[in-house]
Design an enzyme around this catalytic site. Sequence first.
Site, PDB file in Angstrom:
ATOM      1  N   LYS A 146      -9.294  -0.330  -6.137  1.00 54.83           N
ATOM      2  CA  LYS A 146      -9.345   0.277  -4.807  1.00 54.83           C
ATOM      3  C   LYS A 146     -10.670   0.984  -4.618  1.00 54.83           C
ATOM      4  O   LYS A 146     -11.067   1.817  -5.438  1.00 54.83           O
ATOM      5  CB  LYS A 146      -8.198   1.289  -4.659  1.00 54.83           C
ATOM      6  CG  LYS A 146      -8.187   2.070  -3.348  1.00 54.83           C
ATOM      7  CD  LYS A 146      -7.704   1.235  -2.174  1.00 54.83           C
ATOM      8  CE  LYS A 146      -7.823   1.962  -0.831  1.00 54.83           C
ATOM      9  NZ  LYS A 146      -6.715   2.882  -0.585  1.00 54.83           N
ATOM     10  N   HIS A 200      -4.795  -0.594   5.675  1.00 56.43           N
ATOM     11  CA  HIS A 200      -4.366   0.172   6.850  1.00 56.43           C
ATOM     12  C   HIS A 200      -5.329   0.037   8.023  1.00 56.43           C
ATOM     13  O   HIS A 200      -5.949   1.015   8.444  1.00 56.43           O
ATOM     14  CB  HIS A 200      -4.111   1.653   6.497  1.00 56.43           C
ATOM     15  CG  HIS A 200      -5.114   2.293   5.562  1.00 56.43           C
ATOM     16  ND1 HIS A 200      -6.478   2.237   5.751  1.00 56.43           N
ATOM     17  CD2 HIS A 200      -4.935   3.012   4.425  1.00 56.43           C
ATOM     18  CE1 HIS A 200      -7.073   2.890   4.775  1.00 56.43           C
ATOM     19  NE2 HIS A 200      -6.169   3.359   3.960  1.00 56.43           N
ATOM     20  N   HIS A 232     -10.570   1.120   1.444  1.00 56.84           N
ATOM     21  CA  HIS A 232     -10.392   2.110   2.519  1.00 56.84           C
ATOM     22  C   HIS A 232     -11.653   1.997   3.369  1.00 56.84           C
ATOM     23  O   HIS A 232     -12.716   2.467   2.974  1.00 56.84           O
ATOM     24  CB  HIS A 232     -10.230   3.522   1.947  1.00 56.84           C
ATOM     25  CG  HIS A 232      -9.975   4.546   3.014  1.00 56.84           C
ATOM     26  ND1 HIS A 232      -8.777   5.202   3.154  1.00 56.84           N
ATOM     27  CD2 HIS A 232     -10.758   4.986   4.033  1.00 56.84           C
ATOM     28  CE1 HIS A 232      -8.832   6.005   4.208  1.00 56.84           C
ATOM     29  NE2 HIS A 232     -10.032   5.894   4.756  1.00 56.84           N
ATOM     30  N   ASP A 237       1.265   2.620   3.527  1.00 58.66           N
ATOM     31  CA  ASP A 237       0.425   3.802   3.324  1.00 58.66           C
ATOM     32  C   ASP A 237       1.263   5.075   3.397  1.00 58.66           C
ATOM     33  O   ASP A 237       0.770   6.114   3.825  1.00 58.66           O
ATOM     34  CB  ASP A 237      -0.748   3.842   4.314  1.00 58.66           C
ATOM     35  CG  ASP A 237      -1.807   4.862   3.896  1.00 58.66           C
ATOM     36  OD1 ASP A 237      -1.838   5.236   2.711  1.00 58.66           O
ATOM     37  OD2 ASP A 237      -2.584   5.298   4.769  1.00 58.66           O
ATOM     38  N   HIS A 294       0.877  -1.203   0.000  1.00 59.43           N
ATOM     39  CA  HIS A 294       0.000   0.000   0.000  1.00 59.43           C
ATOM     40  C   HIS A 294       0.897   1.230   0.000  1.00 59.43           C
ATOM     41  O   HIS A 294       1.491   1.581   1.016  1.00 59.43           O
ATOM     42  CB  HIS A 294      -0.901   0.016   1.237  1.00 59.43           C
ATOM     43  CG  HIS A 294      -1.889   1.160   1.229  1.00 59.43           C
ATOM     44  ND1 HIS A 294      -3.228   0.988   1.508  1.00 59.43           N
ATOM     45  CD2 HIS A 294      -1.744   2.482   0.975  1.00 59.43           C
ATOM     46  CE1 HIS A 294      -3.856   2.151   1.431  1.00 59.43           C
ATOM     47  NE2 HIS A 294      -2.977   3.082   1.113  1.00 59.43           N
ATOM     48  N   HIS A 333       1.593   5.369  -1.735  1.00 55.51           N
ATOM     49  CA  HIS A 333       1.265   6.544  -2.556  1.00 55.51           C
ATOM     50  C   HIS A 333       2.571   7.177  -3.025  1.00 55.51           C
ATOM     51  O   HIS A 333       3.423   7.502  -2.181  1.00 55.51           O
ATOM     52  CB  HIS A 333       0.482   7.569  -1.751  1.00 55.51           C
ATOM     53  CG  HIS A 333      -0.796   7.033  -1.193  1.00 55.51           C
ATOM     54  ND1 HIS A 333      -2.010   7.153  -1.831  1.00 55.51           N
ATOM     55  CD2 HIS A 333      -1.042   6.335  -0.047  1.00 55.51           C
ATOM     56  CE1 HIS A 333      -2.945   6.573  -1.095  1.00 55.51           C
ATOM     57  NE2 HIS A 333      -2.390   6.060  -0.009  1.00 55.51           N
TER      58      HIS A 333
HETATM   59  C1  NCD Z   1      -3.631   9.039   1.815  1.00 55.31           C
HETATM   60  C2  NCD Z   1      -3.131  10.052   0.789  1.00 55.31           C
HETATM   61  O1  NCD Z   1      -2.640  11.115   1.200  1.00 55.31           O
HETATM   62  O2  NCD Z   1      -3.206   9.782  -0.411  1.00 55.31           O
HETATM   63  N1  NCD Z   1      -3.701   9.672   3.103  1.00 55.31           N
HETATM   64  C3  NCD Z   1      -3.715   9.054   4.313  1.00 55.31           C
HETATM   65  O3  NCD Z   1      -3.892   9.736   5.325  1.00 55.31           O
HETATM   66  N2  NCD Z   1      -3.549   7.764   4.420  1.00 55.31           N
HETATM   67  C4  NCD Z   1      -4.922   8.469   1.370  1.00 55.31           C
HETATM   68  C5  NCD Z   1      -5.344   7.228   2.136  1.00 55.31           C
HETATM   69  O4  NCD Z   1      -4.738   6.161   2.009  1.00 55.31           O
HETATM   70  O5  NCD Z   1      -6.308   7.321   2.900  1.00 55.31           O
HETATM   71 ZN    ZN Z   2      -3.353   5.045   1.413  1.00 55.52          ZN
END
Ligand code: NCD
Ligand code: ZN
Length: 345
Positions: free
Chosen positions: A99, A174, A136, A247, A13, A15
Amino acid sequence: MQQITLTQPDDWHLHVRTGDMLKTVINHTAKQFARAIIMPNLQPPVSNVAQALSYQQEIQQATSSAYAFTPLMVLYLTNSTTIEDVKQAAESAAVQAFKLYPAGATTNSDQGVTDLQAMFPVFEAMEKHHVPLLIHGEVTDAEIDIFDRERLFIDQKLRFIHQNFPALRIVLEHVTTREAVQFVQETPANIGATITPQHLLYNRNAMLVGGIKPHYYCLPILKRESHRLALVAAATSGNPKFFLGTDSAPHLKHLKETSCGCAGCYSAYGAIELYAQAFEQANALDKLEGFASFYGADFYQLPRNTKQITLEKIDWQVPNDYAIAEGMQLTPLKAGEMLHWKLKG
Ligand code: NCD
Ligand code: ZN
C-alpha cells in the site's frame, strides 16, 4: 418478503486496528465477508512479512470461530522498502499487496512515501513479481485544495507510475471523483478501483450542511453530488474494474467528536446492507453481486467464494454506538438511522 441471495462478498479495503477495537470490528466484518484486504497503517506500520504474519495471527485470534474468515495482508510502503521486501512478499501466501500512502495524506501516513521517483526500483520489482500496488491517491501539498487532491494525484503522479510500469497491477483505492472513474475506465484491465459505501451514499452536504458532522469525515473527503453520481454509475455499471472496498476505518467517538477529529467512517457493522441500499436506490440490485463478490477476487487472481449470503428487505435501526471498552465508544455511519436490508442469520 423480498430477499436477495449473493455469493459471499469480500472487502478489498478494510481497517481493523488492534486490541479492543479489533475484537469488536473484526466480527462485524467476518459475519458477512469471507476475506478482507487488511490495511497496514498501524503505528508502527506493518511493513515486512514477519510483521504481517504476526498481525494476521492477532486478527485470527480475535475472530469468532463461528466464522470462516481470511484476513489478506498488505505491507505499508516506506522510503526504506527494498527489492528484497518485495521478493519476500511475493513468496508469502499471506501477503497480497503493498500500500502506497503519500506521506501526510491520511491517518497514520507519516511513515509514508515522500519521493515517488525514488520508489521506482521497488515498483519495478512489484511489476516483475506480480505484486499489486494499492494506492491512496491524493497529493499532499499544503497549498492544494483538499477537494482537488485526488484529481491532481491522478494527473501528476498516477499517470506517470502507470506509464513507467504498464504491467503493474494497481488499485486506486476509495475513488471519490469523476476524474478517477474516467482514469480507471480508460486504462487497461490491470488498473482497478475500490468504492466505499459512504462515497456512494453521500455527498459533502451530508458532512457540512446544518453543522459539521464529524462521522462523515473521511479521506479522501466526500465530494459534490456530480462526483457521487459518477461513482454510483461506475459501481453499478458491471465494469469489473470497480469493486467493493469499504474503507471502514474505526476511530473512538471522542477522537472524532473533537476540535481536530480523525478521518474515517465506520461502516463494517452493516457494510453489505449499506451497499445494497445504494444499489437499490440506483435500481441496480442485479449488479451488486459482481461488484461485491466477483470482480475483486478476479482482480487479485484469487478464487471466487462459493458460499452464499442472503439479505432480507427488513427495516432495522443502526445502534447509536458500539461499546469498545470501559467508557470508549465507536459511532457507526448512519448511527440511529434505519437500514432497509438485513443480512440473514
Ligand atoms: C483511514 C484510517 O482511519 O485508517 N481513514 C480514512 O479516512 N479513510 C485511512 C485511509 O484509508 O485513508
Ligand atoms: Zn483506508
